[in-house]
Design a protein around this motif. Structure first.
Motif: not given
Ligand code: DC
Length: 427
Positions: A34, A38, A98, A127, A130-131, A156, A168, A172
């Motif tokens: 997911s 985004y 993001v 994954e 907020d899943i 990273r 981040r 988040d």
């Molecule tokens: O999993 P990732 O690091 O690729 O995700 C990138 C950004 O997307 C993360 O910093 C916040 C947002 N994100 C989100 O808000 N909700 C999700 N379910 C997945 C990612």
């Protein structure tokens, strides 16, 4: 058909994608990233030179944006206005913006709807952040994974990425809409000192406790056990012949459960069918063959190819028992629920045997539909034609122990048979 969702949430670089990918491959699910959704929207916003902080402008752009979410193999794909932005999604400007974009409620509403759409078509392991809390709050299968910030930073930069993981995470976790948190009912894994194999093992254990219908035996390591030479000889020769003569095409291979016991249920068109299904896999499996074939050389050869003799004239309880035992021992077994080959390509009525085998064995069921084998070698003709053969693999039917129990009587066998046949017919 009801599909299962496994929710994996956690902060950046905690190992979510690696785990989700491994689970998807082993369990025959589609892995949905997911975060990539985004990131893709953020990529589009930046490409249109819109300031991500200008919410009104972002919403205007979003309204006219065509977002297409699909799958390639067992992995999700995304296209924005016809373009696949995947190569650009891990660039520093995306990492830096993001979190701002994903805090906008309208962006989340749009993407959450697309994420939920996957579950209408297939089993998913998704994954994100907020899943388990927002996208699939009712799924019983939830994992939250985490690792020390220092470990995550290192991962990273080890990937060669410029990403302020801690910034981040803070954004988040503190945003108003759908912040990163441990969802109700989620079990935690700390991956700081675990190997990838260790994380997968921990996840499998959690899923098993949460009641996920897991295949009983999972291989300790890839690739799976090699074939014996005699099986390989048949597998290789038939596979090569099918590809050359019939342009064999396989659709839905991502749905295959590649390890552990599986009851493969397929329609039956011709004598070509068993090796056709055997060729979907790279490890050995078990088949049925007519009793009359076990004569002379066949008496030696067919058992080498894991064939169990079956009496087609009358219900053969001893073969049924052998199949159930094989499945319980961890084998993959092919059963043709119709028993007989079709005369005209259509799917015939099933005998109730498959429902009984499935209910008693309690293993995942993989529906498969064959097209074109009835033209390539029609029943009763003995003449091979160069017709194209296509095999379609459907999402597995994964049942919990309680569901299996509910199917464990005469009506249940019939209902489960019906369910399996509809899954085949739907392909
Ligand atoms: O999993 P990732 O690091 O690729 O995700 C990138 C950004 O997307 C993360 O910093 C916040 C947002 N994100 C989100 O808000 N909700 C999700 N379910 C997945 C990612």
């Amino acid at each position: 058909m009801t599909y299962h969702a496994i929710a994996i949430d956690g902060p950046a670089a905690s190992g979510k994608s690696t785990l989700a990918h491994a689970l998807a491959e082993r369990l025959g699910l589609v892995m949905v990233n997911s975060g990539a959704m985004y990131r893709a929207v953020t990529w589009k916003i930046l490409r249109e030179e819109i300031d991500p902080a200008d919410i009104a402008a972002v919403i205007r752009l979003l309204d006219g944006m065509d977002i297409h979410c699909g799958q390639d193999g067992c992995v999700s794909t995304i296209r924005i206005d016809g373009t696949d932005p995947t190569p650009f999604l891990r660039e520093p400007e995306i990492n830096a913006n993001v979190s701002t974009v994903s805090a906008i409620p309208q962006v989340r509403d749009r993407l959450v709807a697309l994420q939920r759409d996957y579950l209408k078509r297939t089993h998913v392991v998704m994954e994100g952040r907020d899943i388990g809390s927002v996208v699939f709050p009712h799924t019983p299968f939830k994992i939250y994974i985490d690792a020390d910030p220092a470990v995550r930073d290192e991962r990273r930069s080890g990937d060669g990425e410029i990403d302020s993981v801690s910034q981040r995470d803070a954004a988040d976790s503190s945003r108003k809409t759908a912040p990163l948190k441990v969802a109700d009912g989620a079990s935690k894994i700390d991956t700081s000192s675990l190997t990838i194999g260790g994380v997968i093992e921990a996840a499998i254990e959690i899923l098993s406790k949460q009641g996920f219908p897991l295949p009983r035996h999972l291989p300790d390591e890839e690739p799976p056990t090699p074939m014996r030479w005699i099986y390989w000889l048949g597998w290789m020769s038939f596979g090569a012949a099918y590809r050359t003569l019939f342009g064999l095409r396989i659709e839905g291979a991502e749905n295959l459960i590649r390890s552990g016991p599986v009851l493969v249920a397929s329609n039956h068109q011709s004598y070509l069918d068993p090796p056709l299904i055997g060729n979907l896999y790279k490890t050995e499996m078990v088949f049925f063959a007519r009793k009359s074939l076990f004569k002379g050389f066949g008496k030696w050869l067919y058992p080498q190819w894991n064939a169990i003799p079956i009496d087609q004239e009358k219900p053969d309880m001893s073969s049924m028992k052998t199949v159930i035992r094989n499945l319980k021992e961890g084998w993959r077994v092919l059963v043709f629920p119709e028993g007989q080959r079709t005369l005209d390509g259509s799917i015939n009525e099933a005998a109730p045997g498959i429902g009984m085998i499935a209910a008693k064995a309690g293993v995942p069921i993989q529906p498969v539909r064959i097209y074109g084998a009835d033209k390539a070698l029609p029943r009763g003709s003995g003449k091979v034609s160069l017709a194209r053969i296509t095999v379609k693999v459907g999402p597995p039917i994964l049942l919990s122990p309680e569901e299996f129990k509910a199917y464990s009587n005469k009506e249940g066998y019939l209902a489960l048979t019906e369910r399996i046949m509809s899954a085949i017919k739907a392909l």
